[in-house]
Scaffold this motif. Structure first.
Motif, PDB file in Angstrom:
ATOM      1  N   VAL A  10       0.863  -1.180   0.000  1.00  0.00           N
ATOM      2  CA  VAL A  10       0.000   0.000   0.000  1.00  0.00           C
ATOM      3  C   VAL A  10       0.897   1.227   0.000  1.00  0.00           C
ATOM      4  O   VAL A  10       1.704   1.410   0.915  1.00  0.00           O
ATOM      5  CB  VAL A  10      -0.915   0.022   1.253  1.00  0.00           C
ATOM      6  N   GLU A  11       0.779   2.027  -1.030  1.00  0.00           N
ATOM      7  CA  GLU A  11       1.530   3.274  -1.088  1.00  0.00           C
ATOM      8  C   GLU A  11       0.659   4.386  -0.531  1.00  0.00           C
ATOM      9  O   GLU A  11      -0.535   4.447  -0.821  1.00  0.00           O
ATOM     10  CB  GLU A  11       1.943   3.586  -2.519  1.00  0.00           C
ATOM     11  N   THR A  19     -11.060   5.090   4.583  1.00  0.00           N
ATOM     12  CA  THR A  19     -12.378   4.844   5.162  1.00  0.00           C
ATOM     13  C   THR A  19     -12.361   3.466   5.801  1.00  0.00           C
ATOM     14  O   THR A  19     -12.100   2.462   5.128  1.00  0.00           O
ATOM     15  CB  THR A  19     -13.476   4.919   4.087  1.00  0.00           C
ATOM     16  N   HIS A  20     -12.586   3.432   7.098  1.00  0.00           N
ATOM     17  CA  HIS A  20     -12.574   2.199   7.876  1.00  0.00           C
ATOM     18  C   HIS A  20     -14.020   1.749   8.074  1.00  0.00           C
ATOM     19  O   HIS A  20     -14.869   2.552   8.464  1.00  0.00           O
ATOM     20  CB  HIS A  20     -11.917   2.444   9.238  1.00  0.00           C
ATOM     21  N   CYS A  21     -14.290   0.472   7.822  1.00  0.00           N
ATOM     22  CA  CYS A  21     -15.648  -0.084   7.905  1.00  0.00           C
ATOM     23  C   CYS A  21     -15.708  -1.099   9.037  1.00  0.00           C
ATOM     24  O   CYS A  21     -15.072  -2.156   8.962  1.00  0.00           O
ATOM     25  CB  CYS A  21     -16.023  -0.752   6.585  1.00  0.00           C
ATOM     26  N   ALA A  32     -13.852   7.932   8.344  1.00  0.00           N
ATOM     27  CA  ALA A  32     -12.597   8.292   7.698  1.00  0.00           C
ATOM     28  C   ALA A  32     -11.597   8.700   8.767  1.00  0.00           C
ATOM     29  O   ALA A  32     -11.900   9.549   9.615  1.00  0.00           O
ATOM     30  CB  ALA A  32     -12.819   9.431   6.716  1.00  0.00           C
ATOM     31  N   TYR A  33     -10.427   8.080   8.736  1.00  0.00           N
ATOM     32  CA  TYR A  33      -9.346   8.424   9.662  1.00  0.00           C
ATOM     33  C   TYR A  33      -8.092   8.705   8.856  1.00  0.00           C
ATOM     34  O   TYR A  33      -7.769   7.993   7.895  1.00  0.00           O
ATOM     35  CB  TYR A  33      -9.085   7.297  10.655  1.00  0.00           C
ATOM     36  N   SER A  34      -7.357   9.725   9.254  1.00  0.00           N
ATOM     37  CA  SER A  34      -6.129  10.107   8.567  1.00  0.00           C
ATOM     38  C   SER A  34      -5.010   9.114   8.856  1.00  0.00           C
ATOM     39  O   SER A  34      -4.916   8.560   9.952  1.00  0.00           O
ATOM     40  CB  SER A  34      -5.663  11.492   9.021  1.00  0.00           C
ATOM     41  N   ILE A  35      -4.163   8.937   7.862  1.00  0.00           N
ATOM     42  CA  ILE A  35      -2.962   8.126   8.044  1.00  0.00           C
ATOM     43  C   ILE A  35      -2.006   8.927   8.909  1.00  0.00           C
ATOM     44  O   ILE A  35      -1.755  10.112   8.659  1.00  0.00           O
ATOM     45  CB  ILE A  35      -2.333   7.781   6.683  1.00  0.00           C
ATOM     46  N   LEU A  72     -11.225   1.094   2.964  1.00  0.00           N
ATOM     47  CA  LEU A  72     -11.354   1.577   1.595  1.00  0.00           C
ATOM     48  C   LEU A  72     -10.432   2.767   1.398  1.00  0.00           C
ATOM     49  O   LEU A  72     -10.308   3.605   2.271  1.00  0.00           O
ATOM     50  CB  LEU A  72     -12.798   1.995   1.312  1.00  0.00           C
ATOM     51  N   GLY A  73      -9.795   2.845   0.246  1.00  0.00           N
ATOM     52  CA  GLY A  73      -8.880   3.947  -0.005  1.00  0.00           C
ATOM     53  C   GLY A  73      -9.182   4.578  -1.274  1.00  0.00           C
ATOM     54  O   GLY A  73      -8.833   5.404  -1.901  1.00  0.00           O
TER      55      GLY A  73
END
Length: 73
Positions: A10-11, A19-21, A32-35, A72-73
């Motif tokens: 994953v780049e 988006t975390h489900c 949605a959580y920031s990297i 999800l990205g």
């Protein structure tokens, strides 16, 4: 720290979000959580607990190493 289950790299760039489900009480909820990792580090997101937060509370209470969910990205 997140790890992929299909082995694909994953780049990402710091500050992007995913988006975390999560399945909370039988209902799929998305947030949605920031990297929070620097480029080249292991993929990671930080979730801050919010009073009364359904998902943030669930993450802090029920998510541990080995927990699998969709991102999800």
């Amino acid at each position: 720290v997140l790890e992929v289950t299909d082995g694909r790299p994953v780049e990402f760039r710091a500050g992007q979000y995913l988006t975390h489900c999560f399945a909370v009480d039988g209902v799929t909820v998305k947030r949605a959580y920031s990297i929070s990792a620097a480029e080249g580090d292991r993929l990671a997101c930080t979730v801050k607990v919010i009073d009364g937060g359904v998902v943030s509370g669930f993450v802090h209470r029920d998510v541990a190493a080995g927990y699998e969910y969709t991102v999800l990205g």
